[in-house]
Design an enzyme around this catalytic site. Structure first.
Site, short mmCIF file in Angstrom:
data_model
loop_
_atom_site.label_atom_id
_atom_site.label_comp_id
_atom_site.label_asym_id
_atom_site.label_seq_id
_atom_site.Cartn_x
_atom_site.Cartn_y
_atom_site.Cartn_z
N ASP A 54 0.85 -1.19 0.00
CA ASP A 54 0.00 0.00 0.00
C ASP A 54 0.88 1.25 0.00
OD1 ASP A 54 -1.89 2.08 0.69
OD2 ASP A 54 -3.21 0.50 1.42
N SER A 112 -7.31 4.07 -1.28
CA SER A 112 -7.07 2.62 -1.20
C SER A 112 -8.34 1.80 -1.43
CB SER A 112 -6.48 2.26 0.17
OG SER A 112 -5.19 2.81 0.32
N HIS A 163 -9.67 -2.82 7.24
CA HIS A 163 -9.17 -1.63 6.56
C HIS A 163 -9.50 -1.72 5.07
CE1 HIS A 163 -6.16 1.74 6.14
NE2 HIS A 163 -6.74 2.02 7.30
N THR A 165 -8.10 -1.89 2.07
CA THR A 165 -7.56 -2.83 1.08
C THR A 165 -8.08 -4.25 1.27
OG1 THR A 165 -5.60 -1.46 0.74
CG2 THR A 165 -5.46 -3.76 0.06
N GLU A 318 -1.34 -7.80 2.19
CA GLU A 318 -1.08 -6.36 2.13
C GLU A 318 0.00 -5.94 3.12
OE1 GLU A 318 -3.31 -2.05 2.79
OE2 GLU A 318 -3.85 -3.79 4.03
N ASP A 323 2.11 2.86 3.32
CA ASP A 323 1.23 4.00 3.08
C ASP A 323 1.15 4.92 4.30
OD1 ASP A 323 -1.19 5.33 1.69
OD2 ASP A 323 -2.09 4.61 3.55
N HIS A 327 2.15 8.88 4.34
CA HIS A 327 1.22 9.96 4.66
C HIS A 327 1.85 11.00 5.58
CE1 HIS A 327 -2.61 9.20 2.73
NE2 HIS A 327 -2.55 7.91 3.04
N ASP A 365 -1.42 -0.15 -4.57
CA ASP A 365 -2.70 0.45 -4.92
C ASP A 365 -2.50 1.86 -5.47
OD1 ASP A 365 -1.79 1.22 -2.45
OD2 ASP A 365 -3.68 0.94 -1.40
N HIS A 366 -1.43 2.53 -5.00
CA HIS A 366 -1.12 3.90 -5.42
C HIS A 366 0.20 4.28 -4.78
CE1 HIS A 366 -2.15 4.86 -1.31
NE2 HIS A 366 -3.32 4.24 -1.49
#
Length: 557
Positions: A54, A112, A163, A165, A318, A323, A327, A365-366
């Site tokens: 993630d 996500s 969560h 994902t 995952e 991620d 952030h 995912d990104h």
């Protein structure tokens, strides 16, 4: 007629009237014809393993690879400096994938929930939706299709099992925040055999802190109530007991319990919310004090359970805290999360490397944070005399600071996340009167990159939230930490003090960040398995197409 049959028939006719020498020639011709028959190309598989880092864009992969290959004290030195991601790259195919909400009515940047839904369904979805298409319709996921085919299924994450994902593969909700409903759906649907992650707080009843009957029942099941004492449910449903008594799940709440638990249905909840971060995991691994299973441990357990199904399986794994580190613009934490994820990738590589019945796809995912290493005007390099015959008597002196490799080791040396630093400043997260001295002390306690109170004073600055929205989860705060540029892309309230720590350390780390949210950058795709399946992944694609390719490979089997 089959070429082999045709060759045998022609040979038999010719041999009937031939001498021995002529017969020998014809036999040789027959063998040559048979050898020309091409092997049947494998275009489907029995098992699909999808691994999602993630927030892991190409930039994050670059951080991992630079550390593994070139950090002077790299933990990969005993492994030929090769990451598991590189093993898959060398043995399989690589591509790129776009990931924004798909189609003409979509948008530029994905979250996500939407991204995982597009991977899970092969259909366009909307921002923050779980398992729904753009019109809000429930869509069958690859996991649900695998279960309908009689295959075993599993979800593993180091965040929470509810969560965005993991939820997107086995739940259908209008918004990712509905984790209490997601928890019930995951258990009640009967679609997921193995669920391993954190997030016990939405499985426990709202009265878990006060109802002694509930507490006794959970303690008897092995739940450490000192850790799992908080509930985020608004009702008194005990989803853990329902999973055991009504749906046949065996339970685990610690790494030791996970090692010993048996059966083909397993619910493992190893923390109240998210599981241990990568820095904490690295520390407990060194002294063998970990109580939670690692992402690698959970992956191996899931493979062991699911692979017993003769019909095959689908498994999503995952590494979700890459991620989280992105952030808050925390490069040291992010490196440790990448290492933790790569450890799980290695477990999958070792399991699958000699098989031809399994497709492994590793992607993200990104990208999160718009991270990068960058050269700067601070700490310019000193002149050096080089011995090469092309220097013409001149010193080697680059105009800018391009970053010493030793900084990779110093990032790894970080002993706590930016959240740990925030907790040191104020455990209640009231930063309204914090000072540069407090922030410098916290940073210097955990980071190998040292700062002064003067450098840290901007971390304490706050301002009126000009984007105030009443009752918004984040924007209802009347004050925000003061972000001086691109403030619109820093959205998470008081967490932004952590982003300001990243700004303070950036010059010494040679790191830059562009946002506190996500970017639309294409993400890497690693595909391993039969070439007839994996060759289609070596291209520029979209996550919707990626999802379709995985489903087609599994369903055609």
């Amino acid at each position: 007629m089959n070429k082999k049959i045709l060759a045998l028939a022609v040979s038999a006719i010719l041999l009937a009237g031939c001498s021995d020498d002529e017969k020998e020639v014809e036999v040789i011709k027959e063998v040559e014809v048979i050898k020309e028959v091409p092997p049947v190309e494998i275009t489907s598989v029995k098992n699909v393993i999808l691994m999602i880092g993630d927030g892991m864009g190409a930039q994050q992969v670059g951080l991992l690879e630079e550390y593994a290959r070139r950090a002077p004290q790299s933990t990969y030195n005993s492994k030929n400096n090769m990451t598991a991601l590189s093993k898959f790259a060398n043995a399989g195919q690589m591509g790129l994938s776009l990931n924004a909400p798909y189609g003409e009515t979509g948008s530029l940047v994905v979250d996500s929930a939407c991204s995982a839904t597009q991977l899970a369904t092969g259909m366009a979805s909307g921002s923050e939706m779980i398992g729904l298409d753009t019109h809000g319709n429930k869509v069958q996921t690859i996991l649900e299709k695998a279960k309908a085919m009689g295959k075993a299924t599993g979800l593993v994450s180091d965040t929470r099992i509810t969560h965005a994902t993991p939820a997107a593969f086995a739940s259908h909700q209008p918004h990712r925040s509905q984790e209490a409903q997601i928890a019930a759906e995951l258990v009640e649907s009967g679609n997921v055999d193995v669920l391993l992650s954190g997030g016990a707080r939405v499985f426990l009843p709202s009265n878990i802190k006060t109802d002694e009957t509930e507490r006794t029942a959970m303690a008897e099941l092995g739940l450490p109530l000192s850790t799992y004492k908080k509930s985020k449910r608004s009702d008194d449903r005990n989803i853990i007991l329902e999973a055991k008594n009504d749906h046949g799940y065996n339970l685990a709440f610690t790494g030791e319990q996970l090692n010993s638990v048996e059966g083909n249905k397993l619910l493992g909840l190893f923390s109240n919310s998210g599981m241990a971060d990568g820095i904490a995991y690295s520390a407990c691994k060194k002294d063998n004090s970990c109580t939670q299973p690692s992402l690698r441990d959970m992956t191996l357990k899931a493979l062991d359970v699911l692979s017993k199904d003769e019909d095959g399986f689908f498994l999503m794994i995952e590494g979700g805290q890459i991620d989280w580190a992105g952030h808050v613009n925390d490069a040291g934490w992010m490196l440790h999360e990448l290492l933790k994820f790569d450890e799980a990738v290695d477990a999958v590589y070792e399991w699958v490397k000699d098989r031809n019945d399994t497709l492994v796809v590793v992607t993200a995912d990104h990208e999160t944070g718009s991270f990068g290493f960058s050269y700067s005007r601070k700490d310019l390099p000193q002149a050096q005399t080089l011995s090469g015959d092309g220097m013409q008597g001149k010193d080697y002196k680059p105009n800018f600071n391009f970053g010493a490799l030793s900084k990779l080791d110093r990032l790894y040396a970080q002993s706590g996340t930016f959240y740990d630093m925030m907790n040191q400043v104020d455990s209640d997260w009231d930063f309204s009167n914090s000072t540069g001295d407090q922030w410098a002390a916290a940073i210097n306690n955990y980071s190998d990159f040292k700062v002064t109170a003067e450098q840290s004073s901007p971390i304490a600055e706050r301002e009126e939230n000009e984007y105030y929205v009443a009752e918004h989860k984040y924007l209802s705060a009347p004050e925000f930490p003061k972000i001086n540029d691109f403030k619109e892309f820093y959205v998470y309230g008081d967490e932004l003090h952590a982003n300001l720590i990243g700004r303070t350390l950036g010059a010494d780390q040679n790191t830059v960040w562009g946002t506190g949210t996500h970017t639309a950058a294409p993400v890497p795709v690693y595909a391993f398995g039969p070439q007839g399946v994996t060759k289609q992944f070596s291209t520029m694609q979209h996550h919707v197409e990626l999802g379709q390719k995985m489903m087609n490979a599994l369903i055609a089997e």
